[in-house]
Design a protein around this motif. Structure first.
Motif, PDB file in Angstrom:
ATOM      1  N   ILE A  35      42.790  31.893  30.467  1.00 29.34           N
ATOM      2  CA  ILE A  35      41.693  32.660  31.067  1.00 29.34           C
ATOM      3  C   ILE A  35      41.967  32.923  32.542  1.00 29.34           C
ATOM      4  O   ILE A  35      42.593  32.122  33.238  1.00 29.34           O
ATOM      5  CB  ILE A  35      40.347  31.929  30.913  1.00 29.34           C
ATOM      6  CG1 ILE A  35      40.408  30.514  31.509  1.00 29.34           C
ATOM      7  CG2 ILE A  35      39.940  31.866  29.450  1.00 29.34           C
ATOM      8  CD1 ILE A  35      39.071  29.778  31.503  1.00 29.34           C
ATOM      9  N   ASP A  36      41.522  34.081  32.996  1.00 32.41           N
ATOM     10  CA  ASP A  36      41.489  34.414  34.416  1.00 32.41           C
ATOM     11  C   ASP A  36      40.035  34.346  34.862  1.00 32.41           C
ATOM     12  O   ASP A  36      39.168  35.014  34.288  1.00 32.41           O
ATOM     13  CB  ASP A  36      42.055  35.807  34.660  1.00 32.41           C
ATOM     14  CG  ASP A  36      43.550  35.883  34.415  1.00 32.41           C
ATOM     15  OD1 ASP A  36      44.304  35.613  35.357  1.00 32.41           O
ATOM     16  OD2 ASP A  36      43.947  36.186  33.265  1.00 32.41           O
ATOM     17  N   VAL A  37      39.778  33.533  35.900  1.00 34.02           N
ATOM     18  CA  VAL A  37      38.405  33.242  36.307  1.00 34.02           C
ATOM     19  C   VAL A  37      38.205  33.591  37.781  1.00 34.02           C
ATOM     20  O   VAL A  37      39.047  33.265  38.631  1.00 34.02           O
ATOM     21  CB  VAL A  37      38.078  31.753  36.074  1.00 34.02           C
ATOM     22  CG1 VAL A  37      36.636  31.445  36.471  1.00 34.02           C
ATOM     23  CG2 VAL A  37      38.337  31.369  34.619  1.00 34.02           C
ATOM     24  N   ALA A  38      37.088  34.227  38.065  1.00 33.03           N
ATOM     25  CA  ALA A  38      36.761  34.608  39.449  1.00 33.03           C
ATOM     26  C   ALA A  38      35.861  33.550  40.089  1.00 33.03           C
ATOM     27  O   ALA A  38      34.889  33.092  39.482  1.00 33.03           O
ATOM     28  CB  ALA A  38      36.064  35.957  39.465  1.00 33.03           C
ATOM     29  N   PHE A  39      36.201  33.161  41.352  1.00 34.10           N
ATOM     30  CA  PHE A  39      35.374  32.301  42.186  1.00 34.10           C
ATOM     31  C   PHE A  39      34.863  33.175  43.343  1.00 34.10           C
ATOM     32  O   PHE A  39      35.659  33.651  44.159  1.00 34.10           O
ATOM     33  CB  PHE A  39      36.187  31.137  42.759  1.00 34.10           C
ATOM     34  CG  PHE A  39      36.572  30.067  41.767  1.00 34.10           C
ATOM     35  CD1 PHE A  39      36.142  28.755  41.958  1.00 34.10           C
ATOM     36  CD2 PHE A  39      37.367  30.349  40.656  1.00 34.10           C
ATOM     37  CE1 PHE A  39      36.499  27.759  41.066  1.00 34.10           C
ATOM     38  CE2 PHE A  39      37.742  29.358  39.771  1.00 34.10           C
ATOM     39  CZ  PHE A  39      37.302  28.050  39.971  1.00 34.10           C
TER      40      PHE A  39
END
Length: 948
Positions: A207-211
């Motif tokens: 997964i690619d996750v945005a913070f």
């Protein structure tokens, strides 16, 4: 017509042609055991310099397999060859008895609710059964050792010794308790050693996750911008969604470039060199609006993608700089969950994060703590898809794919393993000892002082030690040696009298085993202080069990009395033990004694099938040593081990074992020929002095002397394939194809007690005395069988003998030395080619039907002429003449320049006794059908032989 067969010295021996090893070997084993062969060897070498091979203990679980057989046979080669070299070389076999595999087996057989005491009782009994079974398998291989008194890590004395070894390391200051991520198996419910982890393919959620940025102004400033026109977020990529709830930081590389990318709705922070691949993966288009170095992003905070709102106190994830961030995949920004990653842990600790600060929501069984928002009470693998869905719901999931990749698995349960930060006991690699050196430094220095066979083992072990983390030595099991510590309930500190208490516990364990600790009432040792201290229940890593055997076995349960102290000359194991037994022994030896517990390490490879595949039951390519021994015999298996290059993968198949059996028959038949032709020979009365031997016999003794030097050196260098090659060449070529062929005429037809025959028998006797010893370490059963069939007085066992000292080499300048006979061998090979063509043309039948004329240079003619009429015996023809120059009608050699052979039918009649065609057959009226030479051998003084 008279029958002259009774006048011939025909070979005679009770030594059978067929080995019938599968039937004969078990009977020999019974006889050896009844005679206490190992004890006799020990008596024979008492007081000699010792050679100590310390046995790496196999695990007491299951029948022996081919890898076991290879390992034990190689050790036996060494011990027996060192014994023959005059050393006192005891062999004390050992077994590794504690640990999870046995405990898991007991749980499988009897259930998991047994309780610790019952588990230990059943585990001890099960281990004893396994040891007994494996012991019989090893003995069947022909391996000698102290089988009646092996060392077992579960012996009370050795369990106590292990506690004392731990106390030495505590005293040296190398043992500490700490919170660190360790390999953790949910099925084991325990930490795992590095050697207990293997890699298998696993499907995971990538997964690619945005913070989301917490302070846009600070982020803009890092890129040299006045402000950001829209919301911004940093993106991470991970294959472990279950670690996201424990995220506490982000990592970027200080020296790499990072970019702000405007994607329309928001700005994304990505590594500059990965922008294109990331946008393609996200299905977005974007424009880079600014770049900066990673170091300028230090400590800029972002909101947690799940817990980044006011509902959860807006947990923040600051950026920390880290050199371990790579740019080969992902986004160039690493998500850091310090409880579940070694690099993450150290990175956060360097930033001042305390143990209490580190979030560790995953329990030992793989289930999240109940109070974890959204996912409490779920097993992490079950939570993965729910976490992905929750990230999507929060608007922070940029991409999700299922990928297959290599992942850590427990080597016992074959289940996925995680890094998990738990409070464990460690041996510190970089703690300074009393000498001011760290354990790592001492161990690396010890590697420099160690001999490695093969040499590539040195950099392999060096790199492992140089880069390894602290050693987690604690486990949470029942069947293991306890870590006998008392911790203060308030401070968590060790009792100030820990060393004295450990010795007291060791004495109890020495009497009652490890149950003495688990059953111990702390008040027994602590008195009134008992209420203030907690008795811990952790057990020691099984690699600590085996890794400390050098300390308490060599100087404790089996003191071997090495003059230089309890240090082994050699450890010998498979190549996986660079990260196993070699490794743990090195660390414990370095911590306790300041040096490695061994002088040399020998590494062997693993067995594979003919296609190079690892053996497994599922492939059906397993070669069981029991099956080989029951069909072909242990000596065939031993010969195969000797014939292989054990430093690499060892290929085995039915066809390869058949070839080993063929080689065995060659060696056995050679031994049988030697024995049969020593019939009637008594070395006490019939042995001919070396200087009085026929020249060919003297040379063969010299060749044997030279070969013995090469073979004993090969044994000393652990080059067993060279022993095999040299033994086979000697039996097949120098003996089988030349010497034994040539001497048949003299041996069979010479007068029984003439010097011509006794010289030959003396050479055979001396060669056999040497040969049987060369064979003994490899073909132990067959060598003893030959030993018992040999003439002369001798000890009961070949294994109490030493390398034969009755051989002597000829001087290098001897007239009839190596150079002469080796040249004659070449000449003979060329003559044989000419004879074979003449046979095919129908000119002759057998070589004795022929007379040959050799056309050669004056120099070669002169050398060959030195044999006189005896040249014909060397060429196995009825006549042999020499001529200088050439003859176009003769067969022309392509190997020897200017050499030709004219083959003609021999003149005269065939002698009924020696089968030579001679003109003098019939000249003696009393013996009209034999030649004058045979008449002399039957009724006269016997012929004289000087050369052949």
């Amino acid at each position: 017509m008279r029958d002259y067969k009774a006048t011939l010295n025909l070979p005679e021996t009770a030594f059978p042609m067929r080995g019938n090893l599968a039937q004969r070997e078990p009977e020999m084993l019974k006889n050896w055991e009844a005679a206490d062969i190992y004890g006799e060897i020990r008596k024979a070498r008492a007081g000699r310099d010792q050679f100590i091979l310390h046995d790496g203990p196999p695990y007491a679980n299951g029948d022996i397999h081919l890898g076991h057989a290879v390992n034990k046979i190689l050790k036996d080669f060494i011990v027996k060859s060192k014994t023959l070299a005059g050393f006192d070389a005891p062999y004390v076999p050992g077994w590794d008895c504690h640990g999870l595999p046995i405990e898991h087996k007991i749980e499988t057989l009897h259930g998991k609710q047994l309780g610790g005491e019952k588990t230990r009782e059943l585990s001890r009994a099960y281990a004893a059964e396994q040891v007994a079974g494996q012991k019989e398998g090893f003995k069947r291989l022909g391996v000698f050792g102290e089988w009646d008194n092996p060392y077992l890590t579960m012996n009370f004395a050795n369990e106590a010794g292990e506690i004392r070894a731990l106390a030495k390391m505590v005293e040296a200051g190398f043992v500490f308790k700490g919170l660190k991520p360790v390999n953790w198996c949910f099925d084991c419910g325990s930490a795992l050693a590095e050697a207990e982890v293997e890699y298998q393919d696993k499907k995971s959620d990538a997964i690619d996750v945005a913070f989301v940025a917490d302070d846009n102004a600070k982020l803009a400033a890092a890129f040299g911008l006045d402000s950001l026109p829209k919301p911004a977020a940093v993106v991470i990529w991970t294959t472990t969604p279950w670690t996201i709830p424990a995220n506490q930081a982000l990592n970027v590389h200080p020296e790499h470039q990072y970019a702000l990318v405007d994607t329309g709705e928001r700005i994304l922070l990505l590594a500059a060199e990965l922008v294109e691949s990331c946008l393609k993966r996200f299905g977005l288009e974007g424009t880079v609006i600014a770049t900066t170095e990673g170091e300028k992003l230090d400590h800029i905070a972002f909101r947690h993608p799940l817990y980044g709102t006011a509902d959860f106190f807006c947990r923040l994830s600051p950026i920390f700089l880290a050199d371990y961030v790579e740019m080969d995949a992902g986004t160039g920004i690493v998500h850091s969950a310090p409880a579940y990653g070694e690099d993450d842990f150290h990175s956060c600790k360097r930033q001042g994060m305390t143990n209490d600060d580190i979030l560790s929501p995953v329990q030992g069984d793989g289930v999240y703590v109940d109070d974890l928002p959204f996912f409490g009470g779920l097993k992490i693998w079950d939570a993965n898809p729910k976490i992905v869905e929750k990230l999507k719901e929060a608007g922070n999931l940029l991409d999700h794919k299922r990928i297959q990749h290599s992942y850590m698995h427990c080597w016992r349960h074959k289940s996925p393993v995680i890094y998990r930060a738990t409070a464990q006991w460690f041996v510190g690699m970089d703690i300074e000892g009393k000498d001011g050196k760290t354990l790592r430094d001492t161990a690396l220095a010890a590697i420099e002082d160690t001999q490695f066979v093969p040499a590539w083992g040195k950099p392999r072990l060096h790199n492992m030690i140089a880069g390894r983390p602290d050693w987690c030595i604690s486990r949470q099991r029942n069947w293991g040696v306890p870590i006998p510590f008392f911790l203060h309930k308030a401070t968590g500190e060790l009792h100030p009298n820990t060393l004295e208490l450990m010795e007291a516990v060791a004495k109890l364990v020495e009497e009652r085993g490890i149950d003495a600790w688990f059953q111990l009432d702390p008040a027994t040792l602590l008195g009134s202080e008992a209420d203030q201290y907690e008795k811990i229940s952790d057990t020691l890593d099984v690699w600590f069990d085996s890794g400390t055997t050098h300390w308490h076995v060599l100087r404790g349960s089996h003191p071997l009395g090495h003059k230089s102290g309890p240090i082994a000359d050699l450890y010998l194991e498979g190549s996986d033990q660079h990260r196993g037994w070699f490794h743990s022994s090195l660390l414990t030896g370095s911590a306790i004694d300041g040096h490695a517990p061994y002088r040399a390490l020998l590494t062997h490879g693993f067995t594979v099938d003919a296609q190079g595949r690892k053996m497994s039951k599922s492939l059906g390519n397993v070669v069981a040593p029991q099956k080989v021994m029951n069909s072909l015999g242990a000596d065939i298996l031993r010969l195969w081990v000797a014939s292989t290059n054990y430093t690499a993968e060892m290929t085995v198949s039915d066809e390869i074992l058949k070839r080993a059996a063929d080689a065995y028959r060659r060696i056995r038949n050679t031994g049988r020929f030697l024995l049969a032709n020593m019939s009637g020979f008594n070395p006490d009365t019939d042995l001919v002095a070396l200087d009085d031997m026929v020249a060919l016999d003297r040379w063969m003794v010299s060749r044997a002397a030279k070969l013995q030097q090469e073979i004993t050196q090969a044994y000393s260098d652990y080059q067993f394939h060279l022993v095999y090659q040299k033994l086979m060449h000697f039996c097949s070529i120098e003996l089988g194809s030349f010497y034994l062929d040539v001497i048949k005429d003299r041996q069979y037809t010479a007068k029984n007690d003439s010097n011509a025959r006794r010289s030959c028998q003396s050479a055979l006797y001396l060669i056999c005395e040497a040969l049987v010893r060369w064979m003994a370490p490899v073909l132990s059963f067959t060598a003893q069988e030959i030993w018992e069939a040999m003439p002369g007085k001798r000890g009961q066992f070949v294994f109490t003998a030493e390398w034969f000292d009755g051989l002597a080499q000829l001087d290098d300048v001897a007239e009839l030395g190596d150079e002469f006979w080796l040249e004659l061998l070449t000449v003979r090979d060329e003559v044989n080619k000419a004879l074979e063509l003449a046979r095919k043309d129908g000119l002759i039948g057998a070589p004795l039907d022929a007379s040959v004329t050799l056309y050669c240079s004056d120099e070669l003619k002169a050398r060959l002429a030195s044999l006189g009429d005896e040249l014909r015996f060397a060429l196995l023809t009825s006549a042999a003449k020499l001529e200088a120059g050439s003859n176009d009608a003769a067969w022309q050699s392509t190997e020897l320049k200017g050499f030709a052979v004219l083959v003609e039918k021999a003149e005269g009649h065939k002698c009924d006794r020696c089968w030579h065609h001679r003109l003098d057959v019939g000249q003696n009226s009393e013996h009209p059908s034999i030649c004058i030479r045979c008449v002399t051998n039957v009724d006269g003084q016997g012929e004289e032989r000087l050369f052949v």
